[in-house]
Design a protein around this motif. Structure first.
Motif, PDB file in Angstrom:
ATOM      1  N   ALA A 288       0.833  -1.207   0.000  1.00 55.77           N
ATOM      2  CA  ALA A 288       0.000   0.000   0.000  1.00 55.77           C
ATOM      3  C   ALA A 288       0.868   1.259   0.000  1.00 55.77           C
ATOM      4  N   GLY A 289       2.000   1.201   0.676  1.00 59.03           N
ATOM      5  CA  GLY A 289       2.898   2.344   0.712  1.00 59.03           C
ATOM      6  C   GLY A 289       3.516   2.669  -0.636  1.00 59.03           C
ATOM      7  N   VAL A 290       3.551   1.687  -1.522  1.00 57.87           N
ATOM      8  CA  VAL A 290       4.090   1.867  -2.867  1.00 57.87           C
ATOM      9  C   VAL A 290       2.963   2.218  -3.842  1.00 57.87           C
ATOM     10  N   GLY A 291       1.720   2.081  -3.384  1.00 59.48           N
ATOM     11  CA  GLY A 291       0.574   2.353  -4.241  1.00 59.48           C
ATOM     12  C   GLY A 291       0.212   1.193  -5.138  1.00 59.48           C
ATOM     13  N   LEU A 292       0.540  -0.033  -4.706  1.00 59.91           N
ATOM     14  CA  LEU A 292       0.265  -1.221  -5.512  1.00 59.91           C
ATOM     15  C   LEU A 292      -0.475  -2.269  -4.699  1.00 59.91           C
TER      16      LEU A 292
ATOM     17  N   HIS B  48      -0.937  -6.817  -4.840  1.00 59.08           N
ATOM     18  CA  HIS B  48      -0.209  -7.965  -5.399  1.00 59.08           C
ATOM     19  C   HIS B  48      -0.567  -8.166  -6.865  1.00 59.08           C
ATOM     20  N   ALA B  49      -1.832  -7.947  -7.218  1.00 58.16           N
ATOM     21  CA  ALA B  49      -2.252  -8.109  -8.619  1.00 58.16           C
ATOM     22  C   ALA B  49      -1.542  -7.095  -9.514  1.00 58.16           C
ATOM     23  N   GLY B  50      -1.385  -5.891  -9.027  1.00 53.63           N
ATOM     24  CA  GLY B  50      -0.681  -4.864  -9.788  1.00 53.63           C
ATOM     25  C   GLY B  50       0.778  -5.219 -10.012  1.00 53.63           C
ATOM     26  N   VAL B  51       1.418  -5.775  -8.990  1.00 54.47           N
ATOM     27  CA  VAL B  51       2.819  -6.177  -9.119  1.00 54.47           C
ATOM     28  C   VAL B  51       2.953  -7.270 -10.176  1.00 54.47           C
ATOM     29  N   ILE B  52       2.034  -8.205 -10.174  1.00 57.38           N
ATOM     30  CA  ILE B  52       2.086  -9.288 -11.150  1.00 57.38           C
ATOM     31  C   ILE B  52       1.989  -8.731 -12.568  1.00 57.38           C
ATOM     32  N   VAL B  53       1.071  -7.795 -12.775  1.00 58.92           N
ATOM     33  CA  VAL B  53       0.916  -7.180 -14.100  1.00 58.92           C
ATOM     34  C   VAL B  53       2.179  -6.418 -14.482  1.00 58.92           C
ATOM     35  N   LEU B  54       2.714  -5.635 -13.559  1.00 59.74           N
ATOM     36  CA  LEU B  54       3.929  -4.878 -13.862  1.00 59.74           C
ATOM     37  C   LEU B  54       5.096  -5.813 -14.171  1.00 59.74           C
TER      38      LEU B  54
ATOM     39  N   SER C 245      -7.087  -0.600 -14.636  1.00 59.51           N
ATOM     40  CA  SER C 245      -7.647   0.729 -14.325  1.00 59.51           C
ATOM     41  C   SER C 245      -6.978   1.334 -13.104  1.00 59.51           C
ATOM     42  N   ARG C 246      -6.755   0.507 -12.065  1.00 58.29           N
ATOM     43  CA  ARG C 246      -6.079   1.006 -10.861  1.00 58.29           C
ATOM     44  C   ARG C 246      -4.640   1.420 -11.178  1.00 58.29           C
ATOM     45  N   LEU C 247      -3.949   0.593 -11.956  1.00 54.43           N
ATOM     46  CA  LEU C 247      -2.564   0.915 -12.315  1.00 54.43           C
ATOM     47  C   LEU C 247      -2.486   2.183 -13.163  1.00 54.43           C
ATOM     48  N   GLU C 248      -3.419   2.334 -14.080  1.00 51.70           N
ATOM     49  CA  GLU C 248      -3.434   3.520 -14.938  1.00 51.70           C
ATOM     50  C   GLU C 248      -3.721   4.777 -14.122  1.00 51.70           C
ATOM     51  N   ALA C 249      -4.651   4.689 -13.182  1.00 54.14           N
ATOM     52  CA  ALA C 249      -4.993   5.840 -12.342  1.00 54.14           C
ATOM     53  C   ALA C 249      -3.795   6.316 -11.518  1.00 54.14           C
ATOM     54  N   ARG C 250      -2.917   5.395 -11.162  1.00 51.59           N
ATOM     55  CA  ARG C 250      -1.717   5.739 -10.373  1.00 51.59           C
ATOM     56  C   ARG C 250      -0.527   6.112 -11.254  1.00 51.59           C
ATOM     57  N   GLY C 251      -0.696   5.986 -12.575  1.00 51.37           N
ATOM     58  CA  GLY C 251       0.384   6.341 -13.487  1.00 51.37           C
ATOM     59  C   GLY C 251       1.421   5.251 -13.688  1.00 51.37           C
ATOM     60  N   HIS C 252       1.103   4.011 -13.272  1.00 48.35           N
ATOM     61  CA  HIS C 252       2.049   2.909 -13.395  1.00 48.35           C
ATOM     62  C   HIS C 252       2.057   2.264 -14.782  1.00 48.35           C
ATOM     63  N   ILE C 253       0.962   2.424 -15.505  1.00 54.33           N
ATOM     64  CA  ILE C 253       0.878   1.900 -16.870  1.00 54.33           C
ATOM     65  C   ILE C 253       0.293   2.967 -17.777  1.00 54.33           C
ATOM     66  N   ARG C 254       0.436   2.722 -19.080  1.00 54.84           N
ATOM     67  CA  ARG C 254      -0.142   3.596 -20.088  1.00 54.84           C
ATOM     68  C   ARG C 254      -0.927   2.711 -21.045  1.00 54.84           C
TER      69      ARG C 254
ATOM     70  N   VAL D 197      -1.106  -2.019 -23.654  1.00 54.97           N
ATOM     71  CA  VAL D 197      -0.687  -1.551 -22.341  1.00 54.97           C
ATOM     72  C   VAL D 197       0.825  -1.641 -22.246  1.00 54.97           C
ATOM     73  N   SER D 198       1.424  -0.618 -21.654  1.00 63.54           N
ATOM     74  CA  SER D 198       2.864  -0.648 -21.399  1.00 63.54           C
ATOM     75  C   SER D 198       3.133  -0.064 -20.016  1.00 63.54           C
ATOM     76  N   ILE D 199       4.257  -0.455 -19.456  1.00 64.26           N
ATOM     77  CA  ILE D 199       4.653   0.035 -18.145  1.00 64.26           C
ATOM     78  C   ILE D 199       5.295   1.418 -18.315  1.00 64.26           C
ATOM     79  N   THR D 200       5.043   2.314 -17.370  1.00 61.91           N
ATOM     80  CA  THR D 200       5.650   3.639 -17.384  1.00 61.91           C
ATOM     81  C   THR D 200       6.923   3.626 -16.534  1.00 61.91           C
ATOM     82  N   ASP D 201       7.684   4.699 -16.601  1.00 62.35           N
ATOM     83  CA  ASP D 201       8.874   4.817 -15.743  1.00 62.35           C
ATOM     84  C   ASP D 201       8.473   4.774 -14.272  1.00 62.35           C
ATOM     85  N   LEU D 202       7.354   5.424 -13.942  1.00 64.33           N
ATOM     86  CA  LEU D 202       6.860   5.396 -12.565  1.00 64.33           C
ATOM     87  C   LEU D 202       6.504   3.963 -12.160  1.00 64.33           C
ATOM     88  N   GLY D 203       5.892   3.222 -13.074  1.00 65.55           N
ATOM     89  CA  GLY D 203       5.551   1.822 -12.803  1.00 65.55           C
ATOM     90  C   GLY D 203       6.793   0.968 -12.613  1.00 65.55           C
TER      91      GLY D 203
END
Length: 155
Positions: free
Chosen positions: A36-40, A42-48, A79-88, A101-107
Motif C-alpha cells: 500500500a505504501g508503494v501504491g500497488l 499484489h495483482a498490480g505487481v504481477i501485471v507490472l 484501471s487502478r494501475l493507470e490511475a496511479r500512473g504505473h501503466i499507459r 498496455v505498457s509500463i511507465t517509468d513510474l511503474g
C-alpha cells in the motif's frame, strides 16, 4: 494448551490444498498491506512484472492470459494501475479499436520497490524463503503443464 498450539493441532488434519490456499491468502494480505505504501496491490505487481518482461506493449487479453485471470478482472487491475500512473494504455498500432498496455517509468520504479517489499513478507516465518520459492515454482510448473495437457486433450 495455548491458542497457537491448539490451532496448529487442528491444522494437522487439513488437506494440503487448504493449507496452500490459506497460506496464499495470508501472504497476499500481508503483501498488500506492505505494498500500500508503494501504491500497488499484489495483482498490480504481477501485471507490472509481466509488462516489464517484454519490450512490446501488450493487449489486456494477452496480459490476462499470461496471469491466468479473466479479462474483466484484468480490466479492473489495469484501471487502478493507470490511475496511479504505473501503466499507459494507448490505441493499438495494428488495430485502432483495441488498446495496448505498457509500463511507465513510474511503474518500473514502483516495481523495484515492490520487489524490495516482497523480500520482507516472510521474514518473520521460520522457513527458508529461497527453498520455499523453489518448491512453489516446481508445483506451479508441474500443475500448469498438467492443466495444459488436460485442456489440449479436450479439443
Amino acid at each position: 494448551m495455548t491458542a497457537a498450539s491448539t490451532s496448529s493441532l487442528s491444522m494437522d488434519s487439513w488437506p494440503t490444498g487448504r493449507l496452500l490456499s490459506t497460506a496464499a491468502r495470508l501472504v497476499e494480505h500481508s503483501w498488500n498491506q506492505k505494498l500500500a505504501g508503494v501504491g500497488l496491490t499484489h495483482a498490480g505487481v504481477i501485471v507490472l512484472d509481466v509488462l516489464s518482461a517484454t519490450e512490446e506493449p501488450m493487449s489486456q487479453a494477452m496480459i490476462a492470459q499470461r496471469v491466468r485471470v479473466r479479462n474483466p478482472t484484468m480490466g479492473k487491475t489495469l484501471s487502478r494501475l493507470e490511475a496511479r500512473g504505473h501503466i499507459r494504455r494507448q490505441p493499438s498500432p495494428s488495430d485502432g479499436r483495441s488498446h495496448v498496455v505498457s509500463i511507465t517509468d513510474l511503474g518500473a520504479r514502483a516495481l523495484i520497490e515492490a520487489h524490495e517489499v516482497d523480500r520482507t513478507v516472510l521474514t518473520r516465518a521460520p522457513v527458508d524463503g529461497d527453498k520455499l520459492r523453489k518448491e512453489l515454482q516446481t508445483i506451479v510448473v508441474l500443475l500448469a503443464s498438467s492443466a495444459r495437457e488436460i485442456t489440449s486433450g479436450d479439443r
